[in-house]
Design an enzyme around this catalytic site. Structure first.
Site, PDB file in Angstrom:
ATOM      1  N   GLU A  99       0.823  -1.221   0.000  1.00 40.56           N
ATOM      2  CA  GLU A  99       0.000   0.000   0.000  1.00 40.56           C
ATOM      3  C   GLU A  99       0.859   1.274   0.000  1.00 40.56           C
ATOM      4  O   GLU A  99       1.120   1.865   1.046  1.00 40.56           O
ATOM      5  CB  GLU A  99      -0.958   0.032   1.213  1.00 40.56           C
ATOM      6  CG  GLU A  99      -1.888   1.241   1.171  1.00 40.56           C
ATOM      7  CD  GLU A  99      -2.810   1.376   2.385  1.00 40.56           C
ATOM      8  OE1 GLU A  99      -3.783   2.145   2.294  1.00 40.56           O
ATOM      9  OE2 GLU A  99      -2.562   0.731   3.419  1.00 40.56           O
ATOM     10  N   LYS A 158      -2.695  -2.026  -2.945  1.00 34.11           N
ATOM     11  CA  LYS A 158      -3.753  -1.153  -2.426  1.00 34.11           C
ATOM     12  C   LYS A 158      -3.324   0.279  -2.723  1.00 34.11           C
ATOM     13  O   LYS A 158      -2.338   0.770  -2.170  1.00 34.11           O
ATOM     14  CB  LYS A 158      -3.967  -1.367  -0.922  1.00 34.11           C
ATOM     15  CG  LYS A 158      -5.072  -0.459  -0.357  1.00 34.11           C
ATOM     16  CD  LYS A 158      -5.543  -0.886   1.028  1.00 34.11           C
ATOM     17  CE  LYS A 158      -6.567   0.102   1.567  1.00 34.11           C
ATOM     18  NZ  LYS A 158      -7.194  -0.342   2.820  1.00 34.11           N
TER      19      LYS A 158
END
Length: 301
Positions: free
Chosen positions: A178, A215
């Site tokens: 992420e 992500k």
């Protein structure tokens, strides 16, 4: 690889739905509780505070709409993973609802340098990964933040993300990488493009047969991340809400083929401790429906 792991992989790779982020931790816990209608005078110790946030998460996980099939995964905070829901370990309670468990592994962010915030060191990571594996957790998530379009800063940040991802893969867990682009940054679109380039380089360097999940912030330019959606070394690309309201996040997400939601605030923003179970379930259910639609029904940008 165990059967349960294979089933979870298939669900995350191809399932219709989205991943709920239930992983606010440490510093963001009081804010999460306040949003839920629980003020700071409701607890006097850290234990009590974590107990209250666990009650909130248990209420979400046991809500009938959470197991409706529209939520295919959930990201937990370490303490939530170690806790129980309805007398079962939390990951097992999720699996019984048809929801694949993930755990947040990062320890927060370093101060900004070169326009980015790297992850703090994780000296206990191997032990945490072993514990997660023993609880049938499928994957992990680690977050760092890009505040400006600084090419060398972004390259270092993505390299750190993939270094941790390789450690996670070595434990037979699925890493969710992420590298969040701050949606408020002035050069957001350029950051998105630099990030795409850096991720593609790291993916090319991954050994064949290994995969990660990504992500990412919803890109300023719709469809920008399609090369990642189609990449053989990427199991799934999920989007964070990053400060957008649910309506905005859903509207932007729907313009991006192949990206599904992994929202936290945008999922939970209308839930209150004071709601009756009926009100709570209805409110959560309509948020789940809205996010599910944006994840599965795409529109032309």
């Amino acid at each position: 690889m165990t059967m349960i792991n294979e089933q979870m992989r298939a669900k995350i790779a191809g399932g219709d739905g989205f991943i709920a982020a239930l992983d606010q931790s440490g510093g963001s816990t009081p804010k999460a509780l306040q949003g839920y209608g629980v003020e700071e005078d409701a607890w006097s110790t850290e234990e009590e505070m974590y107990g209250l946030i666990h009650q909130m998460r248990s209420r979400i996980i046991t809500s009938p709409c959470f197991g409706s099939g529209k939520v295919i995964g959930a990201i937990l905070f370490e303490r939530t993973m170690d806790g129980t829901v309805d007398g079962k370990p939390t990951p097992q309670a999720l699996i019984d609802q048809g929801v694949v468990p993930f755990i947040k592994i990062d320890k927060g962010l370093e101060a900004e340098e070169n326009g980015v915030q790297l992850m703090k060191p994780m000296p206990e990571l191997d032990r945490l990964l072993e514990r997660a594996k023993s609880l049938d957790v499928f994957g992990t998530k680690e977050r760092s933040v890009i505040n400006e379009a600084n090419m060398s800063g972004i390259a270092v940040l993505v390299a750190q993300q993939f270094q941790i991802a390789k450690q996670v893969i070595a434990h037979d867990l699925m890493p969710v990488v992420e590298p969040e682009v701050n949606i408020k940054s002035a050069d957001r679109a350029t950051s998105d493009e630099l990030l795409l380039t850096a991720i593609l380089e790291e993916l090319d360097a991954l050994p064949d047969g290994q995969q990660v999940m990504l992500k990412l912030s919803i890109p300023a330019k719709p469809g920008l991340f399609e090369p990642l959606v189609d990449h053989p070394k990427v199991l799934r690309v999920v989007a964070l809400s990053g400060g957008f309201s649910r309506a905005e996040a859903c509207r932007e997400l729907a313009k991006n083929r192949g990206m599904i939601a992994s929202f936290s605030r945008a999922l939970l923003s209308d839930l209150r401790a004071q709601q009756s179970d009926q009100e709570f379930n209805d409110t959560l259910g309509s948020a789940i429906d809205e996010i599910y639609r944006a994840s599965t029904t795409k529109v032309a940008a």
